[in-house]
Design a protein around this motif. Structure first.
Motif, mmCIF file in Angstrom:
data_model
loop_
_atom_site.group_PDB
_atom_site.id
_atom_site.type_symbol
_atom_site.label_atom_id
_atom_site.label_comp_id
_atom_site.label_asym_id
_atom_site.label_seq_id
_atom_site.Cartn_x
_atom_site.Cartn_y
_atom_site.Cartn_z
ATOM 1 N N ILE A 1 38.392 24.872 72.824
ATOM 2 C CA ILE A 1 38.755 23.610 72.189
ATOM 3 C C ILE A 1 40.026 23.776 71.364
ATOM 4 O O ILE A 1 40.929 22.946 71.407
ATOM 5 N N LEU A 2 40.115 24.875 70.608
ATOM 6 C CA LEU A 2 41.275 25.101 69.753
ATOM 7 C C LEU A 2 42.549 25.261 70.582
ATOM 8 O O LEU A 2 43.600 24.707 70.235
ATOM 9 N N SER A 3 42.466 26.002 71.685
ATOM 10 C CA SER A 3 43.632 26.168 72.561
ATOM 11 C C SER A 3 44.085 24.819 73.103
ATOM 12 O O SER A 3 45.292 24.534 73.184
ATOM 13 N N HIS A 4 43.129 23.997 73.474
ATOM 14 C CA HIS A 4 43.404 22.653 73.981
ATOM 15 C C HIS A 4 44.150 21.824 72.933
ATOM 16 O O HIS A 4 45.141 21.145 73.238
ATOM 17 N N LEU A 5 43.717 21.895 71.688
ATOM 18 C CA LEU A 5 44.344 21.118 70.619
ATOM 19 C C LEU A 5 45.740 21.646 70.289
ATOM 20 O O LEU A 5 46.686 20.874 70.107
ATOM 21 N N ILE A 6 45.871 22.972 70.233
ATOM 22 C CA ILE A 6 47.148 23.573 69.838
ATOM 23 C C ILE A 6 48.232 23.310 70.872
ATOM 24 O O ILE A 6 49.355 22.921 70.534
ATOM 25 N N ILE A 7 47.911 23.513 72.147
ATOM 26 C CA ILE A 7 48.944 23.372 73.176
ATOM 27 C C ILE A 7 49.400 21.923 73.317
ATOM 28 O O ILE A 7 50.550 21.650 73.671
ATOM 29 N N ASN A 8 48.521 20.986 72.996
ATOM 30 C CA ASN A 8 48.910 19.577 73.036
ATOM 31 C C ASN A 8 49.753 19.165 71.833
ATOM 32 O O ASN A 8 50.265 18.044 71.782
ATOM 33 N N ASN A 10 52.352 20.967 71.353
ATOM 34 C CA ASN A 10 53.573 21.642 71.812
ATOM 35 C C ASN A 10 53.768 23.023 71.183
ATOM 36 O O ASN A 10 54.899 23.456 70.946
ATOM 37 N N GLN A 11 52.658 23.701 70.946
ATOM 38 C CA GLN A 11 52.700 25.060 70.423
ATOM 39 C C GLN A 11 52.168 26.023 71.485
ATOM 40 O O GLN A 11 51.138 25.764 72.106
ATOM 41 N N ASP A 12 52.878 27.130 71.693
ATOM 42 C CA ASP A 12 52.389 28.157 72.608
ATOM 43 C C ASP A 12 51.081 28.737 72.075
ATOM 44 O O ASP A 12 50.821 28.714 70.866
ATOM 45 N N VAL A 13 50.285 29.281 72.992
ATOM 46 C CA VAL A 13 48.966 29.807 72.621
ATOM 47 C C VAL A 13 48.796 31.229 73.150
ATOM 48 O O VAL A 13 49.098 31.505 74.318
ATOM 49 N N ILE A 14 48.331 32.123 72.291
ATOM 50 C CA ILE A 14 47.838 33.431 72.725
ATOM 51 C C ILE A 14 46.334 33.434 72.485
ATOM 52 O O ILE A 14 45.880 33.246 71.357
ATOM 53 N N THR A 57 42.307 38.992 89.236
ATOM 54 C CA THR A 57 42.187 37.626 88.727
ATOM 55 C C THR A 57 42.754 37.545 87.314
ATOM 56 O O THR A 57 42.961 38.568 86.654
ATOM 57 N N LEU A 58 43.002 36.323 86.858
ATOM 58 C CA LEU A 58 43.386 36.129 85.464
ATOM 59 C C LEU A 58 42.230 36.538 84.564
ATOM 60 O O LEU A 58 41.078 36.202 84.839
ATOM 61 N N CYS A 59 42.544 37.231 83.483
ATOM 62 C CA CYS A 59 41.526 37.587 82.497
ATOM 63 C C CYS A 59 41.779 36.790 81.224
ATOM 64 O O CYS A 59 42.845 36.901 80.610
ATOM 65 N N MET A 60 40.796 36.000 80.826
ATOM 66 C CA MET A 60 40.942 35.171 79.636
ATOM 67 C C MET A 60 40.751 35.970 78.347
ATOM 68 O O MET A 60 40.852 35.428 77.254
ATOM 69 N N GLY A 61 40.489 37.268 78.478
ATOM 70 C CA GLY A 61 40.348 38.114 77.296
ATOM 71 C C GLY A 61 41.663 38.367 76.589
ATOM 72 O O GLY A 61 41.693 38.665 75.394
ATOM 73 N N PHE A 62 42.765 38.254 77.341
ATOM 74 C CA PHE A 62 44.100 38.277 76.738
ATOM 75 C C PHE A 62 45.026 37.486 77.647
ATOM 76 O O PHE A 62 45.321 37.898 78.770
ATOM 77 N N ILE A 63 45.483 36.340 77.143
ATOM 78 C CA ILE A 63 46.299 35.448 77.969
ATOM 79 C C ILE A 63 47.213 34.616 77.075
ATOM 80 O O ILE A 63 46.851 34.267 75.943
#
Length: 226
Positions: A1-8, A10-14, A57-63
Motif C-alpha cells: 500500500i505504501l509503495s502504491h501511495l508513494i509512487i503516485n 511521483n517519488q521513486d520507491v525502493i 524471476t523478479l524478487c520483491m525482497g529488493f526492488i
C-alpha cells in the motif's frame, strides 16, 4: 500500500524486506541501471512456473521502481490485484502477482537463458505499455544473493573476505536458523570448518529440496492458468 501511495506522488520507491541484509550500499547500482530501466530488481526463482520458463524471476525482497508511467501502472496493478483477491493466497503474494503481470504483458528477456547462480552480469527485459517500450533490469545474483548455497564453497580466509566485499544485498531464502548460522559463522568470524560447511550445505540443500518437491507438480498447472 505504501509503495502504491508513494509512487503516485511521483517519488521513486525502493522496496526491501526486513531480512535483506545491506552488506554494501546498492545506490550506485540503482543509479546506473535506472538511467535506462523503469524497474531494477534482485532475482529469485519464485514463482517456480515462471522461473522454469525464464530462468529467473523478479524478487520483491529488493526492488526499485522509478516513478515513470510504466512503474506507476505496474505498482498500481499489483496493489489492485492483491486488494481484489484477498482470499486467494496466490494473488496476495506480491512476487507472484508481479511476475505474472510481466508474463501476461509478454516481457521479452534478452540474453536468455537467465539463472539464479553466480552470474556477474545484469539481465535486461523489454515490455510495452501504451505504445512505449520500457526496460526492466535483473541485478546480478553474484552481488544480490538469494540462493546462499554456494557461499559455503570458500574455505580460504582471504577468499571469504574478498567474496564478502563483492556482496551488496544478502537475502537468503532459508529458515532463520540456517541463515543466522551462515551469516555469523561465515562472514562475521571469517571461519568455517569443513565439517561446519558440509553441515550447512546439507541443511540448505535439504530445505531447498523439500520446497521444490512441494511446488514442482504445481508449476505447469499454474502456468496454464495465466
Amino acid at each position: 500500500i505504501l509503495s502504491h501511495l508513494i509512487i503516485n506522488e511521483n517519488q521513486d520507491v525502493i522496496l526491501t524486506d526486513l531480512d535483506s541484509l545491506w552488506i554494501n550500499s546498492p545506490l550506485n547500482d540503482i543509479s546506473i541501471h535506472s538511467a535506462s530501466s523503469s524497474i531494477v530488481s534482485s532475482r529469485a526463482w519464485w514463482p517456480h512456473e515462471l522461473w522454469s520458463v525464464w530462468g529467473a524471476t523478479l524478487c520483491m525482497g529488493f526492488i526499485y521502481f522509478k516513478a515513470d508511467e510504466f512503474s506507476k501502472y505496474f505498482v498500481n496493478k499489483i496493489y489492485l490485484t492483491m486488494s481484489d483477491n484477498i482470499n486467494n493466497y496466490r494473488k496476495v503474494d506480491d512476487q507472484i502477482t508481479a511476475n505474472e503481470e510481466l508474463y501476461k504483458n509478454q516481457i521479452e528477456w534478452f540474453d536468455k537463458p537467465m539463472s539464479v547462480g553466480n552470474n556477474a552480469i545484469a539481465n535486461i527485459g523489454s515490455i510495452s505499455y501504451n505504445n512505449m517500450s520500457y526496460s526492466i533490469t535483473l541485478l546480478p545474483h553474484y552481488k544480490y544473493i538469494r540462493n546462499c548455497n554456494n557461499l559455503t564453497d570458500y574455505t580460504n580466509r582471504n577468499e571469504k573476505k574478498s567474496r564478502f566485499n563483492d556482496i551488496v544485498i544478502l537475502h537468503c531464502k532459508y529458515n532463520r536458523k540456517v541463515t543466522r548460522n551462515l551469516v555469523f559463522t561465515f562472514f562475521k568470524n571469517w571461519t568455517l570448518s569443513i565439517t561446519q560447511a558440509n553441515k550447512l550445505i546439507k541443511e540448505l540443500n535439504q530445505y531447498n529440496h523439500n520446497k521444490n518437491v512441494d511446488y514442482k507438480s504445481k508449476n505447469q498447472m499454474e502456468l496454464d492458468k495465466l
